[in-house]
Design an enzyme around this catalytic site. Structure first.
Site, PDB file in Angstrom:
ATOM      1  N   GLY A   1       0.837  -1.205   0.000  1.00 30.33           N
ATOM      2  CA  GLY A   1       0.000   0.000   0.000  1.00 30.33           C
ATOM      3  C   GLY A   1       0.866   1.247   0.000  1.00 30.33           C
ATOM      4  N   TYR A   2       0.213   2.400  -0.073  1.00 33.60           N
ATOM      5  CA  TYR A   2       0.910   3.679  -0.240  1.00 33.60           C
ATOM      6  C   TYR A   2       1.892   3.956   0.902  1.00 33.60           C
ATOM      7  CZ  TYR A   2       1.114   8.869  -0.214  1.00 33.60           C
ATOM      8  OH  TYR A   2       1.510  10.185  -0.176  1.00 33.60           O
TER       9      TYR A   2
ATOM     10  N   SER B   1      -5.656  -6.372  -2.348  1.00 38.14           N
ATOM     11  CA  SER B   1      -7.067  -5.949  -2.531  1.00 38.14           C
ATOM     12  C   SER B   1      -7.141  -4.459  -2.854  1.00 38.14           C
ATOM     13  CB  SER B   1      -7.869  -6.242  -1.257  1.00 38.14           C
ATOM     14  OG  SER B   1      -7.308  -5.546  -0.143  1.00 38.14           O
TER      15      SER B   1
ATOM     16  N   SER C   1      -5.121   7.322  13.288  1.00 45.21           N
ATOM     17  CA  SER C   1      -5.442   8.482  12.461  1.00 45.21           C
ATOM     18  C   SER C   1      -5.947   9.630  13.316  1.00 45.21           C
ATOM     19  CB  SER C   1      -6.509   8.068  11.443  1.00 45.21           C
ATOM     20  OG  SER C   1      -7.087   9.189  10.821  1.00 45.21           O
TER      21      SER C   1
ATOM     22  N   THR D   1      -8.323  11.203  12.765  1.00 43.30           N
ATOM     23  CA  THR D   1      -9.782  11.159  12.712  1.00 43.30           C
ATOM     24  C   THR D   1     -10.375  10.700  14.041  1.00 43.30           C
ATOM     25  OG1 THR D   1     -11.601  10.539  11.238  1.00 43.30           O
ATOM     26  CG2 THR D   1     -10.080   8.796  11.869  1.00 43.30           C
TER      27      THR D   1
ATOM     28  N   TYR E   1     -15.231   4.717   9.357  1.00 44.43           N
ATOM     29  CA  TYR E   1     -13.771   4.510   9.231  1.00 44.43           C
ATOM     30  C   TYR E   1     -13.068   4.973  10.515  1.00 44.43           C
ATOM     31  CZ  TYR E   1      -9.004   5.817   8.402  1.00 44.43           C
ATOM     32  OH  TYR E   1      -7.646   5.986   8.541  1.00 44.43           O
TER      33      TYR E   1
ATOM     34  N   LYS F   1     -10.792   2.903  13.662  1.00 47.67           N
ATOM     35  CA  LYS F   1      -9.483   3.292  14.198  1.00 47.67           C
ATOM     36  C   LYS F   1      -9.579   3.524  15.708  1.00 47.67           C
ATOM     37  CE  LYS F   1      -6.974   3.116  10.488  1.00 47.67           C
ATOM     38  NZ  LYS F   1      -5.888   2.117  10.360  1.00 47.67           N
TER      39      LYS F   1
ATOM     40  N   TYR G   1      -1.855   9.471  12.350  1.00 46.34           N
ATOM     41  CA  TYR G   1      -1.430  10.180  11.147  1.00 46.34           C
ATOM     42  C   TYR G   1      -2.329  11.377  10.893  1.00 46.34           C
ATOM     43  CZ  TYR G   1       0.194   5.435   9.733  1.00 46.34           C
ATOM     44  OH  TYR G   1       0.751   4.179   9.649  1.00 46.34           O
ATOM     45  N   PHE G   2      -1.771  12.455  10.398  1.00 45.76           N
ATOM     46  CA  PHE G   2      -2.602  13.536   9.892  1.00 45.76           C
ATOM     47  C   PHE G   2      -2.847  13.261   8.407  1.00 45.76           C
ATOM     48  CE2 PHE G   2      -3.764  16.280  13.364  1.00 45.76           C
ATOM     49  CZ  PHE G   2      -3.214  15.526  14.387  1.00 45.76           C
TER      50      PHE G   2
ATOM     51  N   ARG H   1      -5.917  21.561   6.580  1.00 50.82           N
ATOM     52  CA  ARG H   1      -5.447  20.277   7.081  1.00 50.82           C
ATOM     53  C   ARG H   1      -3.944  20.324   7.327  1.00 50.82           C
ATOM     54  NH1 ARG H   1     -10.088  19.983   7.364  1.00 50.82           N
ATOM     55  NH2 ARG H   1     -11.532  18.329   6.695  1.00 50.82           N
TER      56      ARG H   1
HETATM   57  C1  WQD Z   1      -8.709  17.233   2.650  1.00 43.61           C
HETATM   58  C2  WQD Z   1      -9.360  18.581   2.356  1.00 43.61           C
HETATM   59  C3  WQD Z   1     -11.686  18.417   1.817  1.00 43.61           C
HETATM   60  C4  WQD Z   1     -11.113  16.200  -1.951  1.00 43.61           C
HETATM   61  C5  WQD Z   1      -9.410  11.819   5.316  1.00 43.61           C
HETATM   62  C6  WQD Z   1      -9.629  10.906   6.497  1.00 43.61           C
HETATM   63  C7  WQD Z   1      -8.325  10.764   7.245  1.00 43.61           C
HETATM   64  C8  WQD Z   1      -7.279  10.259   6.301  1.00 43.61           C
HETATM   65  C9  WQD Z   1      -7.099  11.252   5.153  1.00 43.61           C
HETATM   66  C10 WQD Z   1      -7.014   7.887   6.123  1.00 43.61           C
HETATM   67  C11 WQD Z   1     -10.738  18.730   2.965  1.00 43.61           C
HETATM   68  C12 WQD Z   1     -10.900  18.921   0.617  1.00 43.61           C
HETATM   69  C13 WQD Z   1     -10.898  16.856  -0.745  1.00 43.61           C
HETATM   70  C14 WQD Z   1     -11.618  16.919  -3.071  1.00 43.61           C
HETATM   71  C15 WQD Z   1     -11.664  18.904  -1.724  1.00 43.61           C
HETATM   72  N1  WQD Z   1      -7.650   8.989   5.783  1.00 43.61           N
HETATM   73  N2  WQD Z   1     -11.173  18.193  -0.641  1.00 43.61           N
HETATM   74  N3  WQD Z   1     -11.877  18.255  -2.910  1.00 43.61           N
HETATM   75  O1  WQD Z   1     -10.993  14.349   4.716  1.00 43.61           O
HETATM   76  O2  WQD Z   1      -8.997  15.577   5.742  1.00 43.61           O
HETATM   77  O3  WQD Z   1      -9.066  13.094   5.798  1.00 43.61           O
HETATM   78  O4  WQD Z   1      -8.374  11.348   4.486  1.00 43.61           O
HETATM   79  O5  WQD Z   1      -6.081   7.755   6.835  1.00 43.61           O
HETATM   80  O6  WQD Z   1      -8.501   9.845   8.306  1.00 43.61           O
HETATM   81  O7  WQD Z   1     -10.579  11.502   7.374  1.00 43.61           O
HETATM   82  O8  WQD Z   1      -8.706  14.247   3.636  1.00 43.61           O
HETATM   83  O9  WQD Z   1      -7.899  14.665   1.355  1.00 43.61           O
HETATM   84  O10 WQD Z   1     -10.301  13.876   1.662  1.00 43.61           O
HETATM   85  O11 WQD Z   1      -9.656  16.207   2.315  1.00 43.61           O
HETATM   86  O12 WQD Z   1     -11.924  20.113  -1.628  1.00 43.61           O
HETATM   87  O13 WQD Z   1     -11.827  16.360  -4.190  1.00 43.61           O
HETATM   88  O14 WQD Z   1      -9.544  18.694   0.933  1.00 43.61           O
HETATM   89  O15 WQD Z   1     -12.932  19.107   1.937  1.00 43.61           O
HETATM   90  O16 WQD Z   1     -10.907  20.100   3.363  1.00 43.61           O
HETATM   91  P1  WQD Z   1      -9.536  14.409   4.997  1.00 43.61           P
HETATM   92  P2  WQD Z   1      -9.149  14.684   2.163  1.00 43.61           P
END
Ligand code: WQD
Length: 336
Positions: free
Chosen positions: A11-12, A35, A125, A127, A149, A153, A177-178, A231
């Site tokens: 994975g990544y 998967s 996470s 989250t 999700y 976690k 993780y952020f 973020r």
């Molecule tokens: C980041 C920002 C969106 C897509 C999630 C999970 C977290 C982790 C990372 C697993 C937000 C905005 C996004 C798009 C946009 N997952 N956005 N257009 O939601 O902070 O975190 O993914 O480990 O646990 O909660 O990440 O990249 O989806 O969004 O404007 O097409 O980008 O609204 O502000 P998020 P994200």
């Protein structure tokens, strides 16, 4: 030389951690069921790491397959990455997420118990913090996941706290993780989600390389400096190095630890788009649309504890994250 087992190894985040662990002198054994990843990653790990990857294809819920891996290799610690991570999908398919993320965690820990291995790094996470009661999030911020999700976690963290309470000889690192983004500097490994990317950076990458027409910016009216979501984006190689620091801490200190892995810097959607435009030398088309349900306006890490305990801090800024992402995506327009 300690041997580290990685689940979700192709994975990544795991694939980048694989290289960082090898660079730090560890032997690595990888397990994945493909998967949500490509076998091509193994070729890139060999190309970049200079050694044939030691790998077994297996589902982490297959205890017998895990027993075979533990029987074939002397494992000193496990880093558990294998999990589904799409917030939207988790609401539609909760049983898949609980079976894979929680069931898989229990299965891996049971296999470790059967083989006397009790050093464990958990991919958690930010989250788990839920609605911010204060920012930056410190590790003692109240926990309250806001989606399926996130709950897998949060509950996974609790499973491990109960395990450690029952048997304090376990040494566990809870790594929160952020927002991991970016790619290996070689441009030969990076993020390659299947289908339409849920996350911001892979979507921006695909717009830049012409696979998507424009980016939908989810909301321009948040109470943030430019109205778009904020973020804490973290370079995947910084994150990988954070795992090396955690493995070293567990094996040397023989204590457990819970830390945020982030930069401490908040970056807005439009900040990231502008940084990517600088890196790619081309405009990224976008439209500001409605907010995405469940999104928080802003969150970012207090990363001081990881520095104090693990001697780790993020080194790469948003411009390097975007430059490395662009090098990966432009060199691999269709991913792996
Ligand atoms: C980041 C920002 C969106 C897509 C999630 C999970 C977290 C982790 C990372 C697993 C937000 C905005 C996004 C798009 C946009 N997952 N956005 N257009 O939601 O902070 O975190 O993914 O480990 O646990 O909660 O990440 O990249 O989806 O969004 O404007 O097409 O980008 O609204 O502000 P998020 P994200």
């Amino acid at each position: 030389m300690a041997t580290i087992l990685l689940t979700g190894a192709t994975g990544y985040i795991a694939s980048h951690t694989w290289l960082a662990l090898q660079s730090a002198g560890y032997s690595v054994v990888g397990v994945d069921d493909f998967s949500n990843s490509s076998p091509e990653v193994l070729n890139r790990i060999q190309e970049l790491g200079g050694q044939r990857p030691v790998f077994a294809q297996a589902d982490v819920n297959d205890g017998a397959a895990l027993d075979a891996v533990f029987a074939a290799h002397r494992i000193d610690a496990v880093v558990h990455f294998a999990a589904c991570k799409a917030v939207g999908e988790s609401a539609a398919e909760p049983l898949k997420y609980y079976a894979n993320n929680l069931g898989g965690l229990v299965s891996v820990c049971q296999a470790m118990q059967r083989h006397g291995v009790k050093t464990f790094v958990f991919s958690s996470s930010a989250t788990v913090y839920g609605e911010p009661q204060f920012l930056p999030y410190t590790e003692d911020h109240p926990l309250a996941a806001m989606n399926v999700y996130g709950r897998t976690k949060l509950y996974g963290e609790q499973v491990l706290r109960d395990l450690e309470a029952a048997d304090p000889t376990w040494n566990i690192a809870w790594l929160r993780y952020f927002n991991p983004v970016g790619a290996h500097e070689s441009g030969r490994m990076g993020e390659d989600p299947r289908g339409v990317p849920n996350n911001l950076m892979p979507y921006v990458q695909q717009v830049a390389v012409g696979r998507r027409e424009f980016l939908s910016v989810y909301g321009g009216d948040y109470d943030t400096p430019d109205g778009t979501g904020v973020r804490d984006y973290l370079h995947v190689m910084d994150l990988a190095e954070g795992h090396v620091a955690a493995v070293r801490y567990l094996l040397n200190e023989k204590k457990s630890v819970t830390v945020n892995l982030g930069t401490g810097v908040g970056v807005s959607v439009l900040d990231l788009v502008k940084a990517f435009e600088r890196a790619a030398g081309k405009p990224i088309a976008y439209k500001i649309v409605d907010r995405r349900p469940g999104d928080l306006p802003a969150y970012y890490a207090d990363a001081t504890l990881a520095k104090a305990l693990l001697g780790w801090s993020a080194k790469r800024d948003i411009d390097q994250m975007c430059a490395d992402s662009w090098r990966w995506q432009s060199g691999n327009p269709n991913g792996y």
